[in-house]
Write a protein that holds these residues in place. Sequence first.
Motif, PDB file in Angstrom:
ATOM      1  N   VAL A 106      37.536  29.731   9.232  1.00  0.00           N
ATOM      2  CA  VAL A 106      38.826  30.161   9.791  1.00  0.00           C
ATOM      3  C   VAL A 106      39.437  29.039  10.628  1.00  0.00           C
ATOM      4  O   VAL A 106      40.651  28.818  10.605  1.00  0.00           O
ATOM      5  CB  VAL A 106      38.639  31.445  10.633  1.00  0.00           C
ATOM      6  N   GLU A 107      38.600  28.328  11.347  1.00  0.00           N
ATOM      7  CA  GLU A 107      39.121  27.224  12.160  1.00  0.00           C
ATOM      8  C   GLU A 107      39.738  26.143  11.270  1.00  0.00           C
ATOM      9  O   GLU A 107      40.813  25.600  11.580  1.00  0.00           O
ATOM     10  CB  GLU A 107      37.996  26.641  13.011  1.00  0.00           C
ATOM     11  N   GLU A 108      39.086  25.802  10.166  1.00  0.00           N
ATOM     12  CA  GLU A 108      39.638  24.809   9.248  1.00  0.00           C
ATOM     13  C   GLU A 108      40.945  25.290   8.645  1.00  0.00           C
ATOM     14  O   GLU A 108      41.895  24.506   8.467  1.00  0.00           O
ATOM     15  CB  GLU A 108      38.613  24.515   8.146  1.00  0.00           C
ATOM     16  N   CYS A 109      41.022  26.568   8.307  1.00  0.00           N
ATOM     17  CA  CYS A 109      42.270  27.112   7.742  1.00  0.00           C
ATOM     18  C   CYS A 109      43.401  27.055   8.765  1.00  0.00           C
ATOM     19  O   CYS A 109      44.563  26.773   8.408  1.00  0.00           O
ATOM     20  CB  CYS A 109      42.045  28.549   7.272  1.00  0.00           C
ATOM     21  N   CYS A 110      43.070  27.289  10.021  1.00  0.00           N
ATOM     22  CA  CYS A 110      44.101  27.208  11.064  1.00  0.00           C
ATOM     23  C   CYS A 110      44.626  25.774  11.183  1.00  0.00           C
ATOM     24  O   CYS A 110      45.836  25.557  11.372  1.00  0.00           O
ATOM     25  CB  CYS A 110      43.533  27.674  12.408  1.00  0.00           C
ATOM     26  N   ARG A 159      37.913  31.458   2.279  1.00  0.00           N
ATOM     27  CA  ARG A 159      38.970  30.519   2.640  1.00  0.00           C
ATOM     28  C   ARG A 159      40.316  30.982   2.062  1.00  0.00           C
ATOM     29  O   ARG A 159      41.350  30.904   2.718  1.00  0.00           O
ATOM     30  CB  ARG A 159      38.605  29.129   2.115  1.00  0.00           C
ATOM     31  N   GLN A 160      40.276  31.481   0.816  1.00  0.00           N
ATOM     32  CA  GLN A 160      41.519  31.955   0.201  1.00  0.00           C
ATOM     33  C   GLN A 160      42.060  33.179   0.927  1.00  0.00           C
ATOM     34  O   GLN A 160      43.271  33.322   1.126  1.00  0.00           O
ATOM     35  CB  GLN A 160      41.272  32.292  -1.276  1.00  0.00           C
ATOM     36  N   ILE A 161      41.178  34.083   1.346  1.00  0.00           N
ATOM     37  CA  ILE A 161      41.614  35.261   2.116  1.00  0.00           C
ATOM     38  C   ILE A 161      42.314  34.816   3.395  1.00  0.00           C
ATOM     39  O   ILE A 161      43.408  35.295   3.735  1.00  0.00           O
ATOM     40  CB  ILE A 161      40.392  36.152   2.435  1.00  0.00           C
ATOM     41  N   THR A 162      41.688  33.897   4.117  1.00  0.00           N
ATOM     42  CA  THR A 162      42.258  33.447   5.395  1.00  0.00           C
ATOM     43  C   THR A 162      43.587  32.730   5.191  1.00  0.00           C
ATOM     44  O   THR A 162      44.560  32.982   5.924  1.00  0.00           O
ATOM     45  CB  THR A 162      41.258  32.519   6.104  1.00  0.00           C
ATOM     46  N   LEU A 163      43.654  31.840   4.218  1.00  0.00           N
ATOM     47  CA  LEU A 163      44.895  31.098   3.980  1.00  0.00           C
ATOM     48  C   LEU A 163      46.033  32.018   3.542  1.00  0.00           C
ATOM     49  O   LEU A 163      47.188  31.825   3.947  1.00  0.00           O
ATOM     50  CB  LEU A 163      44.651  30.007   2.934  1.00  0.00           C
ATOM     51  N   ASN A 164      45.726  33.013   2.716  1.00  0.00           N
ATOM     52  CA  ASN A 164      46.770  33.954   2.289  1.00  0.00           C
ATOM     53  C   ASN A 164      47.334  34.724   3.470  1.00  0.00           C
ATOM     54  O   ASN A 164      48.550  34.900   3.610  1.00  0.00           O
ATOM     55  CB  ASN A 164      46.216  34.919   1.241  1.00  0.00           C
TER      56      ASN A 164
END
Length: 509
Positions: free
Chosen positions: A344-348, A381-386
């Motif tokens: 989640v941190e990387e996606c942020c 990662r896809q869930i978080t980015l979406n």
Amino acid sequence: MALIRSHTADKFIVDRRKPHRNSDVARAVRKTRDRLSQQPGNLAFDRELLKLHARAMVSSATAIPLLVLVIAAAGLLAGMEGSILIWALITVTCYAGLTLVAQRIDRTEAAEVNIARARTSFFVAHFVSGLGWAYFASLQCTECQVEQFPVIKAVVLLLAMAATALIASSLRGALVITFALPVAIYTVIGVSAWTTVETVMVGLLVLALPFFSHVAEHLNRSSLMLLSFRSEKDGLIAELETAKSMSDEARRRAEEANLAKSRFLASMSHELRTPLNAILGFSEVMGNEVLGPMSNGTYRDYANDIHESGQHLLDLINEILDLSRIEAGRYQLNEEPANLLQIVEECCHLMELKARHKDIRIVQQFESVLPRLFADERAVRQITLNLLSNAVKFTSTGGEILVRVGWTAGGGQYISIKDNGPGIPEEEIPVVLSAFGQGSIAIKSAEQGTGLGLPIVQGLLAMHGGEFELHSKMREGTEAIAIFPPARVMEELPAVPTAKAAATGTRHR
């Protein structure tokens, strides 16, 4: 506060206001209603009653003759010789004729039974069988030693009437036609004798005939109810078979359509990606001026626009393929220990640049330590980015997005992304959760999406056994929560002390 909890995506929004009827089902329903509304007088119903009576007579063909033989044996022991044997022969012969009539009607198809002729044949056969009992009612026993012979005759007639009432209840009037003459003969003989015992027995027989007729009438109603229940069962079976055949046909067509869709997507993904790779590659070369500077800056801007549009189209193709694989159950999870906090941190960080362009602040509230999840890192990662992409897209300039990661009350882990955007109307939440569905805010927005982000999130969470919740309120914002179940949380193994580990290693040397 509107709450939606879903395990799988609502794939399509279907207008069910139009009534869909099928002629086969309608015919089956009408046929069932016709059968249930059958009453005596209906041809098919009367044929079934006659067939039921015929089967009853055939199945009990030996009951009355056996009673006759027992009575004849008792008469021989009492001293009656010729008269009782003649009666037994006549009665058994008459019942044999009745059995033959019943067998003929029982072997005939129900649709071919002539109701009037069959009923007349039964009445004649029952009347003929009653002649044997009439002869029995006229018997005298002057040479035998039985003192109360009239009483014995009355008891025998009562037994025969009771047996006939049970056997021939499906045909109204059969009991009266069979025993009206025997009771009349017994009454004439008993009244002429004018003894107290015979008078009592005459009264008993006269009252017994309407009583047993009443019993037969009740049994006849039971037969009618049996036929009604059987008609209902047959109608329901027919309707179920029709519905099953329709369901099988619809399932077959759906499988064929799904197979055609899968083949189409597989083919088109290859056909679309091949030219897109060239478009993206050459536009990137032109935009970066790899082969030399462009004299016209507008062409450079056009090249960048081509690259961005091609990348958008490629992302759309990938989303459609992902959703298609999830729906078909062909999305393979590459499960391994994954650090939810790190993902989640990387996606942020990835979304930080896009959020900064709109002056949106991303606030992170993470648990200090979380054990790893046994999950597909790419899917998480896809869930978080979406979810982050939706929050950035619909949050106004100067807004704030709160990203939280932590424990659920049940021991699972969750990702919560909350924005202070315009929110979603409660009635539009099912729409935005459907494939290609967009709410009124998204339609009016300049940044329109494909409507596939949330369905993909739901599908990926469902494959992990998780849940998706969407809370929204107009003019206050929206919160999307992705929940992973406790079964996905991996236990932390205790660390081995350094000194102990060194000592263990020394012993093993």
